[in-house]
Design a protein around this motif. Structure first.
Motif, PDB file in Angstrom:
ATOM      1  N   LEU A 113      -1.191   0.839   1.026  1.00 49.91           N
ATOM      2  CA  LEU A 113      -1.257   0.413   2.420  1.00 49.91           C
ATOM      3  C   LEU A 113      -1.374   1.607   3.368  1.00 49.91           C
ATOM      4  O   LEU A 113      -2.117   1.564   4.356  1.00 49.91           O
ATOM      5  CB  LEU A 113      -0.026  -0.419   2.776  1.00 49.91           C
ATOM      6  N   LEU A 114      -0.637   2.679   3.074  1.00 48.78           N
ATOM      7  CA  LEU A 114      -0.711   3.871   3.920  1.00 48.78           C
ATOM      8  C   LEU A 114      -2.114   4.465   3.878  1.00 48.78           C
ATOM      9  O   LEU A 114      -2.660   4.877   4.909  1.00 48.78           O
ATOM     10  CB  LEU A 114       0.322   4.900   3.472  1.00 48.78           C
ATOM     11  N   ASP A 115      -2.694   4.486   2.689  1.00 46.67           N
ATOM     12  CA  ASP A 115      -4.057   5.012   2.578  1.00 46.67           C
ATOM     13  C   ASP A 115      -5.040   4.113   3.319  1.00 46.67           C
ATOM     14  O   ASP A 115      -5.964   4.601   3.975  1.00 46.67           O
ATOM     15  CB  ASP A 115      -4.447   5.132   1.099  1.00 46.67           C
ATOM     16  N   LEU A 116      -4.830   2.791   3.252  1.00 44.20           N
ATOM     17  CA  LEU A 116      -5.682   1.863   4.000  1.00 44.20           C
ATOM     18  C   LEU A 116      -5.575   2.111   5.496  1.00 44.20           C
ATOM     19  O   LEU A 116      -6.576   2.081   6.218  1.00 44.20           O
ATOM     20  CB  LEU A 116      -5.258   0.421   3.707  1.00 44.20           C
ATOM     21  N   MET A 117      -4.359   2.352   5.965  1.00 41.31           N
ATOM     22  CA  MET A 117      -4.142   2.587   7.386  1.00 41.31           C
ATOM     23  C   MET A 117      -4.932   3.787   7.881  1.00 41.31           C
ATOM     24  O   MET A 117      -5.626   3.729   8.887  1.00 41.31           O
ATOM     25  CB  MET A 117      -2.649   2.814   7.661  1.00 41.31           C
ATOM     26  N   ILE A 118      -4.830   4.895   7.144  1.00 42.62           N
ATOM     27  CA  ILE A 118      -5.482   6.115   7.624  1.00 42.62           C
ATOM     28  C   ILE A 118      -6.996   6.045   7.436  1.00 42.62           C
ATOM     29  O   ILE A 118      -7.758   6.587   8.230  1.00 42.62           O
ATOM     30  CB  ILE A 118      -4.880   7.365   6.940  1.00 42.62           C
ATOM     31  N   ARG A 119      -7.446   5.324   6.389  1.00 42.46           N
ATOM     32  CA  ARG A 119      -8.891   5.131   6.222  1.00 42.46           C
ATOM     33  C   ARG A 119      -9.438   4.260   7.345  1.00 42.46           C
ATOM     34  O   ARG A 119     -10.534   4.486   7.854  1.00 42.46           O
ATOM     35  CB  ARG A 119      -9.190   4.488   4.863  1.00 42.46           C
ATOM     36  N   HIS A 120      -8.659   3.257   7.744  1.00 40.89           N
ATOM     37  CA  HIS A 120      -9.061   2.381   8.836  1.00 40.89           C
ATOM     38  C   HIS A 120      -9.161   3.160  10.150  1.00 40.89           C
ATOM     39  O   HIS A 120     -10.062   2.929  10.957  1.00 40.89           O
ATOM     40  CB  HIS A 120      -8.039   1.244   8.971  1.00 40.89           C
ATOM     41  N   LYS A 121      -8.257   4.088  10.339  1.00 44.98           N
ATOM     42  CA  LYS A 121      -8.230   4.862  11.584  1.00 44.98           C
ATOM     43  C   LYS A 121      -9.218   6.023  11.583  1.00 44.98           C
ATOM     44  O   LYS A 121      -9.896   6.275  12.572  1.00 44.98           O
ATOM     45  CB  LYS A 121      -6.818   5.398  11.834  1.00 44.98           C
ATOM     46  N   ASN A 122      -9.292   6.756  10.458  1.00 41.16           N
ATOM     47  CA  ASN A 122     -10.077   7.992  10.441  1.00 41.16           C
ATOM     48  C   ASN A 122     -11.258   8.004   9.477  1.00 41.16           C
ATOM     49  O   ASN A 122     -12.023   8.962   9.450  1.00 41.16           O
ATOM     50  CB  ASN A 122      -9.159   9.175  10.092  1.00 41.16           C
ATOM     51  N   GLY A 123     -11.374   6.947   8.663  1.00 36.14           N
ATOM     52  CA  GLY A 123     -12.502   6.884   7.744  1.00 36.14           C
ATOM     53  C   GLY A 123     -12.386   7.809   6.554  1.00 36.14           C
ATOM     54  O   GLY A 123     -13.383   8.121   5.903  1.00 36.14           O
ATOM     55  N   LYS A 124     -11.185   8.280   6.258  1.00 31.29           N
ATOM     56  CA  LYS A 124     -10.976   9.133   5.085  1.00 31.29           C
ATOM     57  C   LYS A 124      -9.556   8.967   4.572  1.00 31.29           C
ATOM     58  O   LYS A 124      -8.691   8.441   5.269  1.00 31.29           O
ATOM     59  CB  LYS A 124     -11.260  10.596   5.409  1.00 31.29           C
ATOM     60  N   SER A 125      -9.339   9.419   3.352  1.00 33.18           N
ATOM     61  CA  SER A 125      -8.037   9.243   2.714  1.00 33.18           C
ATOM     62  C   SER A 125      -6.965  10.104   3.373  1.00 33.18           C
ATOM     63  O   SER A 125      -7.262  11.044   4.123  1.00 33.18           O
ATOM     64  CB  SER A 125      -8.131   9.613   1.231  1.00 33.18           C
ATOM     65  N   PHE A 126      -5.716   9.808   3.049  1.00 33.05           N
ATOM     66  CA  PHE A 126      -4.598  10.599   3.563  1.00 33.05           C
ATOM     67  C   PHE A 126      -4.719  12.045   3.102  1.00 33.05           C
ATOM     68  O   PHE A 126      -4.549  12.978   3.888  1.00 33.05           O
ATOM     69  CB  PHE A 126      -3.271  10.009   3.068  1.00 33.05           C
ATOM     70  N   VAL A 127      -5.034  12.229   1.830  1.00 32.45           N
ATOM     71  CA  VAL A 127      -5.138  13.586   1.267  1.00 32.45           C
ATOM     72  C   VAL A 127      -6.242  14.387   1.952  1.00 32.45           C
ATOM     73  O   VAL A 127      -6.088  15.587   2.185  1.00 32.45           O
ATOM     74  CB  VAL A 127      -5.381  13.516  -0.260  1.00 32.45           C
ATOM     75  N   ASP A 128      -7.341  13.726   2.298  1.00 33.21           N
ATOM     76  CA  ASP A 128      -8.472  14.416   2.924  1.00 33.21           C
ATOM     77  C   ASP A 128      -8.329  14.564   4.435  1.00 33.21           C
ATOM     78  O   ASP A 128      -9.153  15.223   5.075  1.00 33.21           O
ATOM     79  CB  ASP A 128      -9.781  13.674   2.620  1.00 33.21           C
ATOM     80  N   SER A 129      -7.315  13.967   5.016  1.00 31.88           N
ATOM     81  CA  SER A 129      -7.129  14.012   6.466  1.00 31.88           C
ATOM     82  C   SER A 129      -6.452  15.304   6.909  1.00 31.88           C
ATOM     83  O   SER A 129      -5.729  15.941   6.140  1.00 31.88           O
ATOM     84  CB  SER A 129      -6.287  12.817   6.932  1.00 31.88           C
ATOM     85  N   GLU A 130      -6.688  15.662   8.152  1.00 30.08           N
ATOM     86  CA  GLU A 130      -6.046  16.833   8.740  1.00 30.08           C
ATOM     87  C   GLU A 130      -4.581  16.504   9.053  1.00 30.08           C
ATOM     88  O   GLU A 130      -4.202  15.332   9.153  1.00 30.08           O
ATOM     89  CB  GLU A 130      -6.759  17.246  10.035  1.00 30.08           C
ATOM     90  N   SER A 131      -3.779  17.530   9.232  1.00 31.22           N
ATOM     91  CA  SER A 131      -2.362  17.353   9.498  1.00 31.22           C
ATOM     92  C   SER A 131      -2.115  16.461  10.710  1.00 31.22           C
ATOM     93  O   SER A 131      -1.262  15.568  10.680  1.00 31.22           O
ATOM     94  CB  SER A 131      -1.696  18.720   9.714  1.00 31.22           C
ATOM     95  N   GLU A 132      -2.878  16.683  11.792  1.00 29.00           N
ATOM     96  CA  GLU A 132      -2.676  15.900  13.013  1.00 29.00           C
ATOM     97  C   GLU A 132      -2.993  14.430  12.773  1.00 29.00           C
ATOM     98  O   GLU A 132      -2.344  13.547  13.337  1.00 29.00           O
ATOM     99  CB  GLU A 132      -3.576  16.438  14.141  1.00 29.00           C
ATOM    100  N   GLU A 133      -4.007  14.156  11.938  1.00 26.70           N
ATOM    101  CA  GLU A 133      -4.381  12.774  11.643  1.00 26.70           C
ATOM    102  C   GLU A 133      -3.299  12.092  10.810  1.00 26.70           C
ATOM    103  O   GLU A 133      -2.996  10.915  11.008  1.00 26.70           O
ATOM    104  CB  GLU A 133      -5.717  12.754  10.894  1.00 26.70           C
ATOM    105  N   ARG A 134      -2.723  12.825   9.890  1.00 28.03           N
ATOM    106  CA  ARG A 134      -1.633  12.279   9.066  1.00 28.03           C
ATOM    107  C   ARG A 134      -0.422  11.965   9.940  1.00 28.03           C
ATOM    108  O   ARG A 134       0.182  10.896   9.835  1.00 28.03           O
ATOM    109  CB  ARG A 134      -1.228  13.288   7.988  1.00 28.03           C
TER     110      ARG A 134
END
Length: 200
Positions: A113-134
Motif C-alpha cells: 500500500l505504501l508503494d502504491l501511495m508513492i507511485r500514485h503521487k510521484n509515478g515511481k517506487s518508494f526506493v526510487d523516490s527522492e528523500s523529499e518525496e518519501r
C-alpha cells in the motif's frame, strides 16, 4: 488538508480520498484481475525464496524496508541512522520469529500500500523516490495517525519497530543517546544541563 473524519463510520475511504485530496486510499485505484493474479504469484515465489534463506523479507522488501527505516530515522552529523544501525535486520528478525501470521500478512500488505501511495503521487517506487518525496508521503500518514486505514496501521507498526530497533542498537544507545554505561559521578549535574542530542 481537510479535517480527519476517519472515526466517523459514515465517512468511508473513497469520500476521504476525494475530499482530502491526499493519496491515502491509493489501494482503491482500479487494477485488473490479471495484474492481481500475476503480482500474487510473483510475490508468493519471492516469499518462498526468502524463507529458504532463513529470512522473512524478500530481497526487494529488504531494500524497501532499509530505505523506509532510514527515512524515519536518518543519519545526521551526530550519529548514523537506521541503515547504519541495521534496523532492517531487526525488523526481519521480529517478523521471522513472530507467531502472529496476521501481523506478517498485514506487514507485507502495508509495504504494498505504501508503494502504491508513492507511485500514485510521484509515478515511481518508494526506493526510487527522492528523500523529499518519501517524507511527503510519510507526512500524510503521520498527520492521519489515528486512522484505522491499513496503510496507516502499517506506518504505526514500522515506525514503532524502527524506533525500537534503533534505540536498542549500539549506534542508537551510545552514539545518539550518548549512553556511557554505569559510571560513578563526582557530582550530579541534573538533566537540564545536558544537551538534547537524540533524534526527534
Amino acid at each position: 488538508m481537510s479535517t480527519d473524519n476517519s472515526d466517523n463510520p459514515k465517512y468511508n475511504r473513497r469520500q476521504w480520498l476525494k475530499g482530502s485530496g491526499t493519496i491515502l486510499g491509493a489501494s482503491l485505484l482500479p487494477i485488473s484481475v490479471a495484474e492481481v493474479a500475476a503480482a500474487e504469484q510473483a510475490s508468493a515465489a519471492k516469499v518462498e525464496s526468502a524463507k529458504s534463506t532463513g529470512h522473512f523479507l524478500t530481497p526487494i522488501e529488504h531494500k524497501f524496508v532499509d530505505e523506509l527505516t532510514e527515512t524515519i530515522i536518518p543519519a545526521d552529523s551526530h550519529s548514523g541512522g537506521a541503515k547504519a544501525a541495521k534496523v532492517v535486520e531487526y525488523v526481519d528478525q521480529v517478523l521471522r520469529e513472530s507467531v502472529d501470521e496476521a501481523r506478517r500478512t498485514n506487514f507485507r500488505e502495508g509495504l504494498r500500500l505504501l508503494d502504491l501511495m508513492i507511485r500514485h503521487k510521484n509515478g515511481k517506487s518508494f526506493v526510487d523516490s527522492e528523500s523529499e518525496e518519501r517524507i511527503a508521503v510519510l507526512t500524510v500518514l503521520s498527520k492521519n495517525i489515528s486512522s484505522d486505514l491499513p496503510e496507516v496501521r502499517f506506518f504505526r507498526e514500522i515506525r514503532q519497530l524502527t524506533i525500537r530497533g534503533y534505540y536498542t542498537s549500539k549506534i542508537g544507545i551510545h552514539d545518539d543517546l550518548d549512553y556511557r554505561g554505569n559510571r560513578m559521578l563526582d557530582e550530579y549535574v541534573g538533566c537540564e544541563d545536558q544537551p538534547e542530542t537524540h533524534k526527534s
